[in-house]
Design an enzyme around this catalytic site. Sequence first.
Site, PDB file in Angstrom:
ATOM      1  N   HIS A   1       0.851  -1.196   0.000  1.00  0.00           N
ATOM      2  CA  HIS A   1       0.000   0.000   0.000  1.00  0.00           C
ATOM      3  C   HIS A   1       0.882   1.239   0.000  1.00  0.00           C
ATOM      4  O   HIS A   1       1.788   1.362   0.817  1.00  0.00           O
ATOM      5  CB  HIS A   1      -0.907   0.023   1.234  1.00  0.00           C
ATOM      6  CG  HIS A   1      -1.760   1.254   1.281  1.00  0.00           C
ATOM      7  ND1 HIS A   1      -2.937   1.349   0.578  1.00  0.00           N
ATOM      8  CD2 HIS A   1      -1.575   2.446   1.880  1.00  0.00           C
ATOM      9  CE1 HIS A   1      -3.451   2.553   0.764  1.00  0.00           C
ATOM     10  NE2 HIS A   1      -2.650   3.245   1.553  1.00  0.00           N
TER      11      HIS A   1
ATOM     12  N   ASP B   1     -15.239   2.787   7.361  1.00  0.00           N
ATOM     13  CA  ASP B   1     -14.188   3.663   6.836  1.00  0.00           C
ATOM     14  C   ASP B   1     -14.653   4.366   5.563  1.00  0.00           C
ATOM     15  O   ASP B   1     -14.346   5.538   5.341  1.00  0.00           O
ATOM     16  CB  ASP B   1     -12.902   2.875   6.560  1.00  0.00           C
ATOM     17  CG  ASP B   1     -11.869   3.797   5.922  1.00  0.00           C
ATOM     18  OD1 ASP B   1     -11.430   4.732   6.618  1.00  0.00           O
ATOM     19  OD2 ASP B   1     -11.553   3.635   4.734  1.00  0.00           O
TER      20      ASP B   1
ATOM     21  N   SER C   1      -7.650   4.060   9.045  1.00  0.00           N
ATOM     22  CA  SER C   1      -8.380   3.990   7.775  1.00  0.00           C
ATOM     23  C   SER C   1      -7.687   3.010   6.823  1.00  0.00           C
ATOM     24  O   SER C   1      -8.310   2.096   6.273  1.00  0.00           O
ATOM     25  CB  SER C   1      -8.437   5.400   7.171  1.00  0.00           C
ATOM     26  OG  SER C   1      -8.834   5.372   5.836  1.00  0.00           O
TER      27      SER C   1
ATOM     28  N   LYS D   1      -8.843  -1.396   6.061  1.00  0.00           N
ATOM     29  CA  LYS D   1      -9.138  -1.962   4.742  1.00  0.00           C
ATOM     30  C   LYS D   1      -8.168  -3.099   4.417  1.00  0.00           C
ATOM     31  O   LYS D   1      -8.559  -4.127   3.869  1.00  0.00           O
ATOM     32  CB  LYS D   1      -9.039  -0.872   3.666  1.00  0.00           C
ATOM     33  CG  LYS D   1     -10.222   0.075   3.706  1.00  0.00           C
ATOM     34  CD  LYS D   1     -10.063   1.247   2.762  1.00  0.00           C
ATOM     35  CE  LYS D   1      -9.076   2.246   3.282  1.00  0.00           C
ATOM     36  NZ  LYS D   1      -9.245   3.631   2.878  1.00  0.00           N
TER      37      LYS D   1
ATOM     38  N   ARG E   1     -14.501  12.831   6.310  1.00  0.00           N
ATOM     39  CA  ARG E   1     -13.244  13.523   6.636  1.00  0.00           C
ATOM     40  C   ARG E   1     -12.793  14.396   5.476  1.00  0.00           C
ATOM     41  O   ARG E   1     -12.255  15.484   5.665  1.00  0.00           O
ATOM     42  CB  ARG E   1     -12.157  12.497   6.980  1.00  0.00           C
ATOM     43  CG  ARG E   1     -12.387  11.838   8.336  1.00  0.00           C
ATOM     44  CD  ARG E   1     -11.482  10.630   8.514  1.00  0.00           C
ATOM     45  NE  ARG E   1     -10.090  10.957   8.337  1.00  0.00           N
ATOM     46  CZ  ARG E   1      -9.189  10.127   7.801  1.00  0.00           C
ATOM     47  NH1 ARG E   1      -9.533   8.923   7.400  1.00  0.00           N
ATOM     48  NH2 ARG E   1      -7.943  10.505   7.677  1.00  0.00           N
TER      49      ARG E   1
HETATM   50  N1  URA Z   1      -5.800   6.764   2.469  1.00  0.00           N
HETATM   51  C1  URA Z   1      -6.776   6.145   3.166  1.00  0.00           C
HETATM   52  O1  URA Z   1      -7.253   5.081   2.798  1.00  0.00           O
HETATM   53  N2  URA Z   1      -7.215   6.740   4.285  1.00  0.00           N
HETATM   54  C2  URA Z   1      -6.727   7.909   4.763  1.00  0.00           C
HETATM   55  O2  URA Z   1      -7.149   8.367   5.802  1.00  0.00           O
HETATM   56  C3  URA Z   1      -5.706   8.538   4.010  1.00  0.00           C
HETATM   57  C4  URA Z   1      -5.261   7.942   2.866  1.00  0.00           C
END
Ligand code: URA
Length: 423
Positions: free
Chosen positions: A83, A162, A184, A188, A169
Amino acid sequence: MFSAVDVIRTKRDGRELSSAQIDWVIDAYTKGVVADEQMSALAMAIVLNGANDREISDWTAAMIASGERLDLSGVGKPTVDKHSTGGVGDKITLPLAPLVASFGVAVPQLSGRGLGHTGGTLDKLETIPGFGVSFTNAQFVAGLKNPGAVICAAGQELAPADRKLYALRDVTGTVESIPLIASSIMSKKIAEGTDALVLDVKVGSGAFMKSAEQARELASTMVKLGAAHGVRCSALLTNMDTPLGLMVGNAIEVAESLDVLAGGGPADVVELTVALAKEMLTLAGQPDADPAAALADGRAMDTWRKMVTAQGGAPDAPLPTAAESEEVRADADGVVGTLDAYAIGLAAWRLGAGRARQSDPVSAGAGVELLCQEGDHVREGAPIMRLHADDPQRFAAAKEALDGGIEISSQSKPRELILDTIS
Ligand code: URA
């Protein structure tokens, strides 16, 4: 019995949220019992007052529990994902996923779309004619068995808390918080079911984290969260002051990724692809694997072609190009001192490569093609970048974004791409 106002007051006054308060507020928000305005007040209290490791871990667990957690045990191979926290010209997933899969490791890569000045992997891949990014869980598992890499969109059932909170957000000035970003991303990734995860935490003008200290804290928070949930994690801190490679856009980044898979491509893209592949293969139990060799001898390209075909794409079809182009020229003789990632990302966005809202379409061919990188010598009047757009009226706004983002100086500054490793 909990009340949203009590939970908000607890964090507003700088006190710790209990595990029960966190479980309740995330569940109630997902179900619509806690309203958006209450959750945004709580998010702002977290931005301002922070959260400790126990609160972040509980928050992450509650977001995972809001949806399904995929079981990838049926894949029959180790699974490892990567990621990136997002950058400009960051096309690394494209060569990396098939490269790692060519070693018999499965790469479940649930990716996103671009928002603002950073690009999105799905937008890039969708420029390949026929390429699909929506799959059922069964199709996802089948692709992980063979060819071994799947790059697709996350399903609606993955961490729905999320999904809702991130959208909130985005419009309430509460993105920039290490506890909220870490929970967050990790909710995932943990829900996706991967055994291991390598994080590429970007630092610099084109990244969320502007300083190495902030990036290090984000990285170690995420690595600890992974460990607490049984996902082996490590993180690289990498430079995002200037774009990765020469291409910033959608189809043009696919073209550059194909150069890397063919054994060529810009040195920085190759260096980061190989470093992340090494880290992923180490977590998957192959510390002695040689990813550079698999790029050079065509194994990674073979897996790419199989992956594109399995996702409905035509690996040999020509990529779309933009209708118009215009060059930007050097205003002096010298060394390219700065090619600022944020300015170039913004220019690519204004050319049509990015979107302002999640529902906007992107232009496949638009973007910025760099004709040099930081440290190169240039002559006054020589072209240093080529702008691509479908609509020539976009060039003026893109050039405005580049104002102050390009500096020609008398000496070059050293560029360190990989700043640190955290495990
Ligand atoms: N990427 C995400 O998935 N969440 C965040 O809060 C910031 C970047």
